[in-house]
Design a protein around this motif. Structure first.
Motif, short mmCIF file in Angstrom:
data_model
loop_
_atom_site.label_atom_id
_atom_site.label_comp_id
_atom_site.label_asym_id
_atom_site.label_seq_id
_atom_site.Cartn_x
_atom_site.Cartn_y
_atom_site.Cartn_z
N SER A 1 0.84 -1.19 0.00
CA SER A 1 0.00 0.00 0.00
C SER A 1 0.87 1.24 0.00
CB SER A 1 -0.89 0.03 1.25
OG SER A 1 -1.72 -1.10 1.33
N CYS A 2 0.38 2.30 -0.61
CA CYS A 2 1.06 3.59 -0.59
C CYS A 2 0.01 4.68 -0.38
CB CYS A 2 1.82 3.82 -1.88
SG CYS A 2 2.63 5.43 -1.98
N LEU B 1 -4.33 14.45 -6.72
CA LEU B 1 -4.04 13.17 -7.37
C LEU B 1 -4.49 13.10 -8.83
CD1 LEU B 1 -4.70 10.77 -4.39
CD2 LEU B 1 -2.52 11.21 -5.51
N ASP B 2 -5.53 13.81 -9.19
CA ASP B 2 -5.99 13.77 -10.58
C ASP B 2 -4.93 14.30 -11.55
OD1 ASP B 2 -9.53 14.53 -10.08
OD2 ASP B 2 -8.39 12.66 -9.95
N LEU B 3 -3.95 15.01 -11.04
CA LEU B 3 -2.89 15.57 -11.89
C LEU B 3 -1.66 14.66 -11.93
CD1 LEU B 3 -3.01 19.31 -10.77
CD2 LEU B 3 -4.23 18.21 -12.66
N TYR B 4 -1.73 13.54 -11.23
CA TYR B 4 -0.54 12.70 -11.09
C TYR B 4 -0.81 11.25 -11.50
CZ TYR B 4 1.99 16.35 -8.73
OH TYR B 4 2.64 17.52 -8.46
N GLY B 5 0.28 10.59 -11.80
CA GLY B 5 0.29 9.14 -11.85
C GLY B 5 1.13 8.64 -10.70
N LEU B 6 0.73 7.51 -10.16
CA LEU B 6 1.50 6.90 -9.08
C LEU B 6 2.06 5.56 -9.54
CD1 LEU B 6 -0.13 9.08 -7.48
CD2 LEU B 6 0.05 7.52 -5.53
N GLY B 7 3.20 5.21 -9.02
CA GLY B 7 3.82 3.99 -9.47
C GLY B 7 4.66 3.33 -8.40
N TRP B 8 5.19 2.19 -8.78
CA TRP B 8 6.07 1.41 -7.91
C TRP B 8 7.37 1.10 -8.66
CZ3 TRP B 8 4.93 0.38 -2.86
CH2 TRP B 8 3.61 0.54 -2.45
N PHE B 9 8.44 1.23 -7.94
CA PHE B 9 9.76 0.80 -8.39
C PHE B 9 10.28 -0.19 -7.36
CE2 PHE B 9 11.19 3.67 -11.84
CZ PHE B 9 10.12 4.54 -11.86
N ARG B 10 11.30 -0.92 -7.75
CA ARG B 10 12.00 -1.77 -6.79
C ARG B 10 13.50 -1.65 -7.00
NH1 ARG B 10 10.06 -7.77 -8.92
NH2 ARG B 10 11.16 -7.73 -10.94
N GLN B 11 14.22 -1.93 -5.94
CA GLN B 11 15.67 -1.80 -6.00
C GLN B 11 16.33 -3.01 -5.38
OE1 GLN B 11 17.19 1.87 -4.30
NE2 GLN B 11 18.93 1.79 -5.68
N PHE B 12 17.16 -3.65 -6.20
CA PHE B 12 17.95 -4.78 -5.74
C PHE B 12 19.27 -4.25 -5.19
CE2 PHE B 12 14.92 -7.44 -7.68
CZ PHE B 12 14.64 -6.95 -8.94
N PRO B 13 19.91 -4.96 -4.29
CA PRO B 13 21.17 -4.48 -3.72
C PRO B 13 22.20 -4.16 -4.80
CG PRO B 13 20.37 -6.35 -2.47
CD PRO B 13 19.47 -6.22 -3.67
N GLY B 14 22.74 -2.98 -4.75
CA GLY B 14 23.78 -2.58 -5.69
C GLY B 14 23.29 -2.24 -7.08
N TYR C 1 -2.29 0.61 -4.52
CA TYR C 1 -1.92 -0.73 -4.07
C TYR C 1 -1.12 -1.46 -5.14
CZ TYR C 1 -5.64 0.18 -0.71
OH TYR C 1 -6.43 0.75 0.26
N LEU C 2 -0.31 -2.38 -4.71
CA LEU C 2 0.37 -3.29 -5.62
C LEU C 2 0.12 -4.71 -5.11
CD1 LEU C 2 2.21 -3.42 -8.15
CD2 LEU C 2 4.13 -3.68 -6.56
N GLN C 3 -0.76 -5.42 -5.80
CA GLN C 3 -1.03 -6.80 -5.46
C GLN C 3 -0.01 -7.66 -6.19
OE1 GLN C 3 -3.39 -8.23 -3.36
NE2 GLN C 3 -2.28 -10.13 -3.79
N MET C 4 0.75 -8.42 -5.42
CA MET C 4 1.83 -9.23 -5.99
C MET C 4 1.50 -10.70 -5.76
SD MET C 4 5.12 -6.98 -4.76
CE MET C 4 4.91 -7.38 -3.04
N ASN C 5 1.29 -11.42 -6.84
CA ASN C 5 0.97 -12.84 -6.78
C ASN C 5 2.09 -13.66 -7.40
OD1 ASN C 5 -1.57 -12.19 -5.68
ND2 ASN C 5 -2.50 -12.06 -7.71
N ASP C 6 2.09 -14.94 -7.08
CA ASP C 6 3.09 -15.86 -7.63
C ASP C 6 4.50 -15.28 -7.46
OD1 ASP C 6 3.90 -17.26 -10.90
OD2 ASP C 6 4.14 -18.10 -8.89
#
Length: 123
Positions: free
Chosen positions: A20-21, A28-41, A79-84
Motif C-alpha cells: 500500500s502507498c 491526485l488527478d494531476l498525477y500518476g503513481l507507481g512502484w519501483f523496486r531496488q535490488f542491492p547494488g 496498491y500493488l497486489q503481488m501474486n506468484d
C-alpha cells in the motif's frame, strides 16, 4: 507531499503480498503513481504505474501477469497486489508520483518518493 508505503514482509515463493502507498498533499488527478523496486547494488527498476484520473495502467515486463496496480480514491491510496512471487522479486519496493501526462520508467523523471518497504521471497 507525503507517500507512505507499507505491506512488505517475508513470504514463500508462490505466495502473495499487497503493498500500500498512502498519499497526502497531492492533487491526485494531476498525477500518476507507481512502484519501483531496488535490488542491492542496482538502480531502481520500474514495476508498475497507474494514471490516477483515468485508471490506465502499465507494467514492467518482469511482473506482467503477476502484479496488479490499483487505486482507492476514497483512501488516496495506491496498491500493488503481488501474486506468484519469486525469489528474484526480493527487493526494496518504493512508491512514487509524477505528472499524469508522463509515463516514465526512468526514476529520475519521478517527482516524489516514499520510503521503501522490504519484500523478501524465500525459495
Amino acid at each position: 507531499v507525503q507517500l507512505q508505503a507499507s505491506g512488505g514482509g517475508l513470504v514463500q515463493a508462490g505466495g502473495s503480498l499487497r503493498l500500500s502507498c498512502a498519499s497526502s498533499g497531492l492533487t491526485l488527478d494531476l498525477y500518476g503513481l507507481g512502484w519501483f523496486r531496488q535490488f542491492p547494488g542496482k538502480a531502481r527498476e520500474f514495476v508498475a504505474f497507474i494514471r490516477w484520473s483515468a485508471g490506465s495502467t502499465y507494467y514492467g515486463d518482469s511482473v506482467k501477469g503477476r502484479f496488479t496496480i490499483s487505486r482507492d480514491s476514497a483512501e488516496n491510496t495506491v496498491y500493488l497486489q503481488m501474486n506468484d512471487l519469486k525469489p528474484e522479486d526480493t527487493a526494496v519496493y518504493y512508491c512514487a508520483a509524477h505528472d499524469a501526462r508522463l509515463m516514465s520508467t526512468t526514476p529520475e523523471r519521478w517527482d516524489y518518493w516514499g520510503q521503501g518497504t522490504q519484500v523478501t521471497v524465500s525459495s
